[in-house]
Design an enzyme around this catalytic site. Structure first.
Site, PDB file in Angstrom:
ATOM      1  N   TRP A   1       5.926   3.198   7.750  1.00 47.54           N
ATOM      2  CA  TRP A   1       7.020   2.323   8.205  1.00 47.54           C
ATOM      3  C   TRP A   1       8.371   3.048   8.228  1.00 47.54           C
ATOM      4  O   TRP A   1       9.400   2.443   8.521  1.00 47.54           O
ATOM      5  CB  TRP A   1       7.054   1.039   7.385  1.00 47.54           C
ATOM      6  CG  TRP A   1       5.990   0.079   7.857  1.00 47.54           C
ATOM      7  CD1 TRP A   1       4.739  -0.090   7.334  1.00 47.54           C
ATOM      8  CD2 TRP A   1       6.070  -0.790   8.983  1.00 47.54           C
ATOM      9  NE1 TRP A   1       4.038  -1.018   8.076  1.00 47.54           N
ATOM     10  CE2 TRP A   1       4.831  -1.468   9.083  1.00 47.54           C
ATOM     11  CE3 TRP A   1       7.065  -1.073   9.931  1.00 47.54           C
ATOM     12  CZ2 TRP A   1       4.566  -2.394  10.083  1.00 47.54           C
ATOM     13  CZ3 TRP A   1       6.805  -2.011  10.921  1.00 47.54           C
ATOM     14  CH2 TRP A   1       5.564  -2.656  10.997  1.00 47.54           C
TER      15      TRP A   1
ATOM     16  N   THR B   1       7.781   2.949  -1.621  1.00 45.62           N
ATOM     17  CA  THR B   1       7.904   1.607  -1.051  1.00 45.62           C
ATOM     18  C   THR B   1       8.540   0.636  -2.037  1.00 45.62           C
ATOM     19  O   THR B   1       8.216   0.657  -3.228  1.00 45.62           O
ATOM     20  CB  THR B   1       6.513   1.076  -0.644  1.00 45.62           C
ATOM     21  OG1 THR B   1       5.905   2.008   0.253  1.00 45.62           O
ATOM     22  CG2 THR B   1       6.608  -0.278   0.041  1.00 45.62           C
TER      23      THR B   1
ATOM     24  N   TYR C   1       7.438   9.823   4.701  1.00 39.78           N
ATOM     25  CA  TYR C   1       7.237   8.727   3.759  1.00 39.78           C
ATOM     26  C   TYR C   1       7.450   9.188   2.314  1.00 39.78           C
ATOM     27  O   TYR C   1       6.905  10.202   1.900  1.00 39.78           O
ATOM     28  CB  TYR C   1       5.829   8.140   3.898  1.00 39.78           C
ATOM     29  CG  TYR C   1       5.495   7.155   2.797  1.00 39.78           C
ATOM     30  CD1 TYR C   1       6.163   5.928   2.726  1.00 39.78           C
ATOM     31  CD2 TYR C   1       4.566   7.449   1.815  1.00 39.78           C
ATOM     32  CE1 TYR C   1       5.889   5.023   1.706  1.00 39.78           C
ATOM     33  CE2 TYR C   1       4.288   6.551   0.792  1.00 39.78           C
ATOM     34  CZ  TYR C   1       4.958   5.342   0.746  1.00 39.78           C
ATOM     35  OH  TYR C   1       4.691   4.457  -0.271  1.00 39.78           O
TER      36      TYR C   1
ATOM     37  N   ASP D   1       9.701   0.917   3.351  1.00 35.24           N
ATOM     38  CA  ASP D   1       9.432   2.266   2.883  1.00 35.24           C
ATOM     39  C   ASP D   1      10.763   2.972   2.670  1.00 35.24           C
ATOM     40  O   ASP D   1      11.764   2.649   3.302  1.00 35.24           O
ATOM     41  CB  ASP D   1       8.591   3.031   3.908  1.00 35.24           C
ATOM     42  CG  ASP D   1       7.123   2.606   3.868  1.00 35.24           C
ATOM     43  OD1 ASP D   1       6.700   1.996   2.872  1.00 35.24           O
ATOM     44  OD2 ASP D   1       6.407   2.881   4.848  1.00 35.24           O
TER      45      ASP D   1
ATOM     46  N   ASP E   1       0.864  -1.170   0.000  1.00 34.49           N
ATOM     47  CA  ASP E   1       0.000   0.000   0.000  1.00 34.49           C
ATOM     48  C   ASP E   1       0.908   1.229   0.000  1.00 34.49           C
ATOM     49  O   ASP E   1       1.530   1.546   1.012  1.00 34.49           O
ATOM     50  CB  ASP E   1      -0.891  -0.019   1.249  1.00 34.49           C
ATOM     51  CG  ASP E   1      -1.818   1.186   1.317  1.00 34.49           C
ATOM     52  OD1 ASP E   1      -1.753   2.050   0.420  1.00 34.49           O
ATOM     53  OD2 ASP E   1      -2.597   1.253   2.274  1.00 34.49           O
TER      54      ASP E   1
ATOM     55  N   ASN F   1      -0.332  -2.543   6.737  1.00 39.09           N
ATOM     56  CA  ASN F   1       0.261  -1.612   5.764  1.00 39.09           C
ATOM     57  C   ASN F   1      -0.391  -0.223   5.758  1.00 39.09           C
ATOM     58  O   ASN F   1      -0.147   0.569   4.848  1.00 39.09           O
ATOM     59  CB  ASN F   1       0.258  -2.227   4.352  1.00 39.09           C
ATOM     60  CG  ASN F   1      -1.146  -2.368   3.766  1.00 39.09           C
ATOM     61  OD1 ASN F   1      -2.110  -1.806   4.280  1.00 39.09           O
ATOM     62  ND2 ASN F   1      -1.257  -3.141   2.700  1.00 39.09           N
ATOM     63  N   ASP F   2      -1.192   0.078   6.769  1.00 35.35           N
ATOM     64  CA  ASP F   2      -1.805   1.414   6.853  1.00 35.35           C
ATOM     65  C   ASP F   2      -1.087   2.309   7.854  1.00 35.35           C
ATOM     66  O   ASP F   2      -1.715   3.145   8.529  1.00 35.35           O
ATOM     67  CB  ASP F   2      -3.285   1.303   7.231  1.00 35.35           C
ATOM     68  CG  ASP F   2      -4.129   0.824   6.068  1.00 35.35           C
ATOM     69  OD1 ASP F   2      -3.703   0.997   4.913  1.00 35.35           O
ATOM     70  OD2 ASP F   2      -5.211   0.255   6.318  1.00 35.35           O
TER      71      ASP F   2
ATOM     72  N   TRP G   1       6.958  -4.156   6.995  1.00 36.64           N
ATOM     73  CA  TRP G   1       5.917  -5.164   7.105  1.00 36.64           C
ATOM     74  C   TRP G   1       6.186  -6.202   6.022  1.00 36.64           C
ATOM     75  O   TRP G   1       7.042  -5.981   5.169  1.00 36.64           O
ATOM     76  CB  TRP G   1       4.526  -4.555   6.988  1.00 36.64           C
ATOM     77  CG  TRP G   1       4.030  -4.238   5.610  1.00 36.64           C
ATOM     78  CD1 TRP G   1       3.207  -5.007   4.818  1.00 36.64           C
ATOM     79  CD2 TRP G   1       4.304  -3.047   4.839  1.00 36.64           C
ATOM     80  NE1 TRP G   1       2.955  -4.354   3.616  1.00 36.64           N
ATOM     81  CE2 TRP G   1       3.610  -3.153   3.603  1.00 36.64           C
ATOM     82  CE3 TRP G   1       5.072  -1.899   5.076  1.00 36.64           C
ATOM     83  CZ2 TRP G   1       3.655  -2.160   2.615  1.00 36.64           C
ATOM     84  CZ3 TRP G   1       5.126  -0.912   4.087  1.00 36.64           C
ATOM     85  CH2 TRP G   1       4.425  -1.047   2.876  1.00 36.64           C
TER      86      TRP G   1
END
Lengths: 382, 179, 382, 179
Positions: free
Chosen positions: B155, B167, B164, B123, B79, B151-152, B104
């Site tokens: 990371w 990914t 962020y 990330d 995500d 994944n919400d 994750w």
């Protein structure tokens, strides 16, 4: 490798330890891409007005138009990109709480090789938070100084000493705006003034200096100069609202107009330059490229281009006209076979145009596009 | 704010601590492994629409998909923005972004060999959010009470630069059914 | 008035002084709009992922769907909007240099009347920077405390004492996530855990407390609970990936499951709840509204709704199904004639649905839309 | 950073100082007034495209246009988000935004009486950029060397909260041809 190991370690903590499956193949490692040395870079400066605290520069490979990385410009930050290989400079503002709270301004230095942040130099907080006009932030001919245009709205210019990593002075340029450094004298720059003169400022090592006015060079009512300008050899080349090119010499203690080239006079259709960066010059060929719109009138000076015109500055002739995307900003690569880049305001794209060879009739051939960001208003290549 | 290394190790320590004090006891090896081992269901890869402007139309991983498309097989629980569209690669951050220190994971089936692989999603951090190639697949994704497969959340949380950017998806092992 | 005078003064300075024309009409003054007291407000929480440092809440008039103002949420900030009239709370992070530099986290307090910023309360910097799940930031039943979910990724909950304006403690909830306060005991909240239990935390005035595990309530592998939940009287109502409603009582020192209501069992088409806020409950009528998609499978739990189903929690019956925009988050107004609001993920709009009267067959009538922002994932009304 | 009042008055003082030391001498009353007095040209209102997603198609002020449309007559030199779309009104900021302390001006013709009015454009400040109803008209707009009629700069510059939100348009006098 280390980061991957730790990453997995952390993740797998949540899994007890499925070591069995781990042993069976070599885990891939996560690292960083390396930008090949000598990559020609294109810079699309996006003020991101809808999220104005999060401006950025999209750095693209100028040949493939692929994204290489993003450099932050925060709140209406100005971007200066000197000669190839050099660092990239951003003059910008940060609010203590993102969109609220005290403002702090800095010159930020980013690596021209891998785009990483290197350092920040504090500057006074009266920096002009403006659209990205390249003339609001420029460097001295020897790259020792950076010049930052301020507005409170009273105008002044901050002088930043790069080796010393500090601002050494702030010199008023009242009634004037924009920075056009001398190509020979690192401690000299000119500025355009509302009364149609240019001011020339010679500053001392202590950062002080006075502005000396030139004679009349342009008429801000009848034929205003656009904010930006491009280098042609050791002169600055301006476009005007009315459709003229002004070539200005700022090497003396006052500036002088060396050429005034009418571009659209006598041409059908009231053609005028328009946009935020309507002119670009290839210094080697002495050809200026202008983003032109028809039915030009008072107030149409930000209209996007319908055509791009090529003008030979030496012979003062229009070499040709080519249809163009609705461009609001242009730049052209330097050297023998220049490539032109235009910001398409409607599609929010940057378009790569190959230019017909010298001697051939002027023509532009689209050769690649990329997203320019939400609302880009400056484009640079090196 | 703690420095890079401090913060990193504090983070990992507390993970371990949390684990020994809590999760190991609560969740245990069985349930998670059992559940991670569940066979992939291609139909599960229906993308969430607003995140899918890059990859609408197709509903399952496809062998011919490239790593700049949401339906590329490694992205079955990804995500976010694909680094392959942001100046990075499927396993590399762009030159000026930092690799996240925690991740994750997902277990995705590679259509080429029909095997399942354990994918670690790092990330890339510390520069503005990329905004390109937004994807959102959620095979075996769970809420934060199963943090290792959630994944919400950002990371970049354990990095010094927490912003962020994008990914990546690295193969770090074989999934249960492949072992 | 003052500001207008000064504004003109400043502007006119640049004009010499055209006082003649100034005298001829009364200059308009520039001030602020007042939001009428008692205006029902709709809150569309936009994480603005493309500009993730500049998240915001669009505050709309819930009847006219007109924008009233914008509240900043900065970097993945969580929003908690308690009872009407109360302040609005944001738990968020700011980086010292917008997108880089040290992170500082705060609970920020905004006026529920005019949306102005009131104050900030520092909190620890391990706050979960997540999508906007309402269960990650909540208040105690007496509005004295705020609870903030942390993740490093190890999980804990920060306790903020509002009257004291400070964080008084941080209590680990390892293996667990989300905050579901007791409706009777201000110092008690529950949390959902990965092993299918709920943890209950009773904290002391000094901010310390231990987590007590319940018996098994759900199975995170086979039928995981969604992150959020809605109030029904003095119980919390959850939706599950598999299509069930779980009614949980957190009033005791450990939580108990009071009802498990199968919603889609035996219905053609593998219907499941999906999205980020797939359930909303009107407490007065005891009706739950679920955003449902067909062909549900493992991994489809964030799919937008194709239909909205109405479920009577007391009789455990599906009252009806209505077609819906592709919704990823829903809320419903409280009181006698509830209105439902859904976030259309495809159009990036918030849609206002009037609900058929009690006794009538369940139906939804679109009655207004507005932009929800770039990427909204939470909607609240009060 | 200076506080609100300090900063405000420093700003105004330096404006005055700049004026007496510089602009009054350089620009003078004649040229600016002469030029501000120039008759409006409807054709000048061709909007700049990317700023015109709200108001494309029409090219001149129209009597029937409302104040949430780019072509509303007062907006002939407005570049920014209309506060009328952001929770404000044509002369009021939204409830939680602050009125800018300095402004730029335009002279716009009101189709209703064909008179020209001096319009003061205040930005509203201190909250996130609104992002609605982006307009960009530039009648008699000039670069920063004519700062009082320049609209490509953040006029929240003299406020304590400097973030740009939206723009209002207040009638503060009659234009030359109307006087």
């Amino acid at each position: 490798m280390r980061s991957t190991f730790l990453a997995c370690a952390a993740a797998l903590t949540f899994f007890g330890s499925p070591a069995l499956s781990q042993e069976e193949i070599q885990p891939e490692t996560v690292g960083n891409v390396t930008i090949p040395a000598g990559t020609e870079m294109l810079f699309s400066v996006d003020l991101s007005l809808n999220h104005v605290v999060d401006g950025r520069v999209y750095v693209l490979d100028a040949k493939t138009m692929k994204l290489l990385g993003i450099i932050p410009t925060a709140s209406l930050g100005m971007v200066h990109i000197p000669i190839p290989g050099s660092d990239i400079y951003v003059a910008t503002s940060h609010l203590a709480r993102t969109t609220r709270g005290p403002r702090a301004d800095f010159v930020e230095v980013y690596s021209g090789a891998d785009l990483t942040f290197k350092e920040e130099i504090p500057i006074s907080t009266n920096r002009a938070q403006a659209l990205n006009y390249r003339s609001l932030f420029w460097s001295s001919s020897d790259q020792k100084y950076l010049f930052v245009q301020n507005a409170t709205p009273a105008t002044s210019v901050s002088i930043v000493d790069l080796p010393a990593k500090k601002q050494i002075g702030e010199i008023p340029n009242p009634g004037c705006y924009g920075i056009f450094p001398s190509f020979k004298t690192p401690t000299r720059f000119a500025t355009t003034c509302g009364d149609g003169t240019f001011g020339t400022i010679d500053f001392k090592a202590d950062g002080t200096g006075e502005m000396k006015a030139s004679g009349p060079i342009f008429d801000a009512d009848a034929d205003a100069l656009f904010s930006g300008a491009f280098q042609w050899g050791e002169k600055w080349v301006f476009a005007s609202y009315g459709g003229n090119i002004y070539v200005v010499d700022v090497e003396g203690d006052t500036a002088t107009l060396t050429e005034k080239i009418p571009v659209s006079a006598g041409v059908e259709g009231d053609w005028r330059p328009g946009g935020y960066q309507p002119i670009a010059v290839n210094s080697a060929t002495g050809i200026a490229y202008l983003g032109m719109h028809s039915k030009g009138t008072e107030g149409s000076h930000k209209n996007p281009a319908e055509e791009i015109w090529a003008v030979d500055l030496a012979s003062k002739k229009v070499l040709g006209r080519a249809p163009s995307v609705p461009s609001i900003a242009m730049t052209v690569s330097q050297g023998e076979t220049p490539v032109l880049f235009a910001l398409d305001a409607l599609k929010a794209e940057v378009v790569r145009y190959e230019i017909s060879a010298a001697g051939q009739p002027f023509a532009l051939t689209p050769a690649g596009t990329a997203s320019s960001g939400d609302l880009a208003d400056q484009v640079e290549v090196r | 704010m703690l420095g890079f290394v401090d913060r990193l190790f504090r983070s990992l320590d507390t993970v371990a601590e949390a684990s020994s004090r809590g999760m190991a006891k609560r969740v245990g090896r069985r349930s998670v492994l059992h559940w991670v081992g569940t066979a992939a269901v291609g139909g599960a890869m229906v993308p969430m629409l607003p995140f899918n402007r890059a990859g609408m139309g197709t509903a399952r991983a496809q062998a011919e998909k490239t790593d700049v498309e949401c339906e590329y097989w490694r992205y079955c629980a990804l995500d976010g923005f694909l680094c392959t569209c942001c100046g990075g690669s499927v396993t590399s951050c762009p030159s000026n972004a930092q690799v996240s220190k925690v991740t994750w994971v997902g277990t995705c089936q590679n259509p080429a060999d029909s095997k399942e692989y354990l994918i670690s999603y790092n990330d890339c951090c510390g520069v503005p959010s990329c905004g390109k190639c937004l994807c959102n697949f959620n095979l075996r994704e769970r809420p934060g009470y199963r943090m290792g497969v959630h994944n919400d959340i950002n990371w970049c949380m354990a990095n010094e630069g927490t912003n962020y950017h994008c990914t990546v998806a690295a193969v770090v092992g074989l999934g249960q059914s492949g072992g």
